[in-house]
Design an enzyme around this catalytic site. Structure first.
Site, PDB file in Angstrom:
ATOM      1  N   PRO A   9       4.632 -50.913  38.966  1.00 27.08           N
ATOM      2  CA  PRO A   9       5.153 -49.824  39.791  1.00 27.08           C
ATOM      3  C   PRO A   9       5.281 -50.174  41.276  1.00 27.08           C
ATOM      4  CG  PRO A   9       2.910 -49.355  39.065  1.00 27.08           C
ATOM      5  CD  PRO A   9       3.378 -50.548  38.297  1.00 27.08           C
ATOM      6  N   ASN A  10       6.370 -49.661  41.834  1.00 33.14           N
ATOM      7  CA  ASN A  10       6.700 -49.754  43.264  1.00 33.14           C
ATOM      8  C   ASN A  10       7.130 -51.135  43.736  1.00 33.14           C
ATOM      9  OD1 ASN A  10       6.188 -46.968  43.960  1.00 33.14           O
ATOM     10  ND2 ASN A  10       4.040 -47.405  43.585  1.00 33.14           N
ATOM     11  N   ARG A  17       9.424 -51.700  52.942  1.00 35.64           N
ATOM     12  CA  ARG A  17       8.343 -51.271  53.834  1.00 35.64           C
ATOM     13  C   ARG A  17       7.148 -52.204  53.647  1.00 35.64           C
ATOM     14  NH1 ARG A  17       6.557 -45.776  52.545  1.00 35.64           N
ATOM     15  NH2 ARG A  17       5.155 -46.182  54.261  1.00 35.64           N
ATOM     16  N   TYR A  22       3.089 -57.206  52.109  1.00 39.17           N
ATOM     17  CA  TYR A  22       3.735 -57.771  50.919  1.00 39.17           C
ATOM     18  C   TYR A  22       4.818 -58.808  51.208  1.00 39.17           C
ATOM     19  CZ  TYR A  22       1.310 -53.896  48.687  1.00 39.17           C
ATOM     20  OH  TYR A  22       0.342 -53.041  48.239  1.00 39.17           O
ATOM     21  N   ASN A  73       2.741 -58.988  37.361  1.00 39.89           N
ATOM     22  CA  ASN A  73       2.134 -58.326  38.513  1.00 39.89           C
ATOM     23  C   ASN A  73       2.049 -56.855  38.115  1.00 39.89           C
ATOM     24  OD1 ASN A  73       1.386 -57.021  40.814  1.00 39.89           O
ATOM     25  ND2 ASN A  73       2.798 -58.120  42.162  1.00 39.89           N
ATOM     26  N   ALA A  76      -0.286 -51.319  40.914  1.00 41.73           N
ATOM     27  CA  ALA A  76      -1.488 -50.479  40.963  1.00 41.73           C
ATOM     28  C   ALA A  76      -2.126 -50.283  39.589  1.00 41.73           C
ATOM     29  CB  ALA A  76      -1.147 -49.131  41.582  1.00 41.73           C
ATOM     30  N   GLU A  97      -1.909 -63.309  35.697  1.00 41.04           N
ATOM     31  CA  GLU A  97      -1.817 -62.137  36.576  1.00 41.04           C
ATOM     32  C   GLU A  97      -1.545 -62.614  37.998  1.00 41.04           C
ATOM     33  OE1 GLU A  97      -5.558 -60.081  36.761  1.00 41.04           O
ATOM     34  OE2 GLU A  97      -4.912 -58.797  38.418  1.00 41.04           O
ATOM     35  N   HIS A  99      -0.500 -61.440  42.188  1.00 38.55           N
ATOM     36  CA  HIS A  99      -0.368 -60.416  43.224  1.00 38.55           C
ATOM     37  C   HIS A  99       0.134 -61.068  44.499  1.00 38.55           C
ATOM     38  CE1 HIS A  99      -2.512 -57.470  40.833  1.00 38.55           C
ATOM     39  NE2 HIS A  99      -3.332 -58.452  40.499  1.00 38.55           N
ATOM     40  N   ARG A 106      -8.775 -56.420  50.569  1.00 41.01           N
ATOM     41  CA  ARG A 106      -8.182 -55.137  50.979  1.00 41.01           C
ATOM     42  C   ARG A 106      -9.171 -54.000  50.667  1.00 41.01           C
ATOM     43  NH1 ARG A 106      -2.320 -54.575  48.693  1.00 41.01           N
ATOM     44  NH2 ARG A 106      -2.399 -52.841  50.187  1.00 41.01           N
TER      45      ARG A 106
HETATM   46  O1  CA2 Z   1      -0.372 -57.373  45.967  1.00 44.55           O
HETATM   47  C1  CA2 Z   1       0.220 -57.026  44.943  1.00 44.55           C
HETATM   48  O2  CA2 Z   1       1.087 -57.697  44.402  1.00 44.55           O
HETATM   49  C2  CA2 Z   1      -0.114 -55.646  44.330  1.00 44.55           C
HETATM   50  O3  CA2 Z   1      -0.039 -55.779  42.913  1.00 44.55           O
HETATM   51  C3  CA2 Z   1       0.942 -54.685  44.830  1.00 44.55           C
HETATM   52  C4  CA2 Z   1       0.687 -53.241  44.411  1.00 44.55           C
HETATM   53  C5  CA2 Z   1      -0.745 -52.824  44.734  1.00 44.55           C
HETATM   54  O4  CA2 Z   1      -0.993 -51.523  44.218  1.00 44.55           O
HETATM   55  C6  CA2 Z   1      -1.770 -53.791  44.169  1.00 44.55           C
HETATM   56  O5  CA2 Z   1      -3.069 -53.357  44.558  1.00 44.55           O
HETATM   57  C7  CA2 Z   1      -1.521 -55.189  44.677  1.00 44.55           C
HETATM   58  C8  CA2 Z   1       1.610 -52.276  45.140  1.00 44.55           C
HETATM   59  C9  CA2 Z   1       3.059 -52.621  45.159  1.00 44.55           C
HETATM   60  C10 CA2 Z   1       3.693 -51.653  46.109  1.00 44.55           C
HETATM   61  O6  CA2 Z   1       4.736 -52.311  46.778  1.00 44.55           O
HETATM   62  C11 CA2 Z   1       5.224 -51.731  47.908  1.00 44.55           C
HETATM   63  C12 CA2 Z   1       6.375 -52.294  48.391  1.00 44.55           C
HETATM   64  C13 CA2 Z   1       6.930 -51.803  49.545  1.00 44.55           C
HETATM   65  C14 CA2 Z   1       6.344 -50.748  50.208  1.00 44.55           C
HETATM   66  C15 CA2 Z   1       5.180 -50.182  49.716  1.00 44.55           C
HETATM   67  C16 CA2 Z   1       4.632 -50.685  48.556  1.00 44.55           C
END
Ligand code: CA2
Length: 148
Positions: A9-10, A17, A22, A73, A76, A97, A99, A106
C-alpha cells in the site's frame, strides 16, 4: 526464471511526497530498473502493486507454480499482516523482503516485521537500491541454493 515482485500500500505514491524518507524515484522508475536488472540476468518479472491486503494474498497464492520466488515490499502491512505471512508460508516459495527506508531507525512501530521471520532476508534503508539488492539476493538464492 520467473519471479513475482509485489509492492504494498501507498507505494504507488512514491516520488510524490516524503522524498527525504523514500527518495525521489517513482514506482515506475523502480520497476524500470528492476526490469532492466532482471533482463540482464535472463529473469522474467511479474510486477504488481496493490493497496489491498487480500489482493496481495491472492497474488502470493497465484505465484505457486508460476514463479520461483517473490520480492516484496509489503509497505505498512509489514507491521500488521499475519495474512501475508501465512500466505508466504503456505506457498513455500523463497521470499526476500525489501524496504526503501531503514525501518529499524524510524518509529518504534515500524521495527517489527511479521514477514522477516518467514523471508530469506530483509533488506532495508538503501532507497530504491534495496529492490535491486533484493533481486540479486533472490536470484542468487534460487540459482545456488545459498541465501545470497
Ligand atoms: O520503507 C519502506 O519501503 C516501507 O515499506 C514504506 C511504507 C511504510 O509503511 C513501511 O513502514 C516502510 C510506506 C510506503 C508509503 O509511501 C509513501 C510514498 C509517498 C508519500 C508517502 C508515503
Amino acid at each position: 526464471m520467473k519471479l513475482l515482485v509485489l509492492h504494498g500500500p501507498n507505494l504507488n505514491m512514491l516520488g510524490v511526497r516524503e522524498p527525504e524518507v523514500y527518495g525521489r524515484d517513482t514506482l515506475e522508475d523502480i520497476n524500470r530498473s528492476l526490469e532492466s536488472a532482471a533482463a540482464d540476468q535472463g529473469v522474467e518479472l511479474r510486477i504488481r502493486q496493490s493497496n489491498h491486503e487480500g489482493v496481495l494474498v491472492d497474488e502470493i497464492q497465484e505465484a505457486l507454480g508460476r514463479a520461483e520466488g517473490i520480492l516484496i515490499n509489503p509497505g505498512a502491512y509489514t507491521h500488521t499482516s499475519i495474512a501475508l505471512r501465512d500466505a508466504i508460508v503456505a506457498v513455500g516459495l523463497p521470499v526476500v523482503e525489501v524496504h526503501l527506508s531503514d525501518i529499524h531507525a524510524r518509529e518504534h512501530f515500524r521495527r517489527h516485521s511479521y514477514i522477516e521471520p518467514v523471508a530469506l532476508t530483509q533488506i532495508c534503508g538503501h532507497g530504491s537500491r534495496s529492490y535491486l539488492l533484493g533481486l540479486e539476493a533472490l536470484v542468487d538464492h534460487i540459482r545456488t541454493g545459498s541465501e545470497g
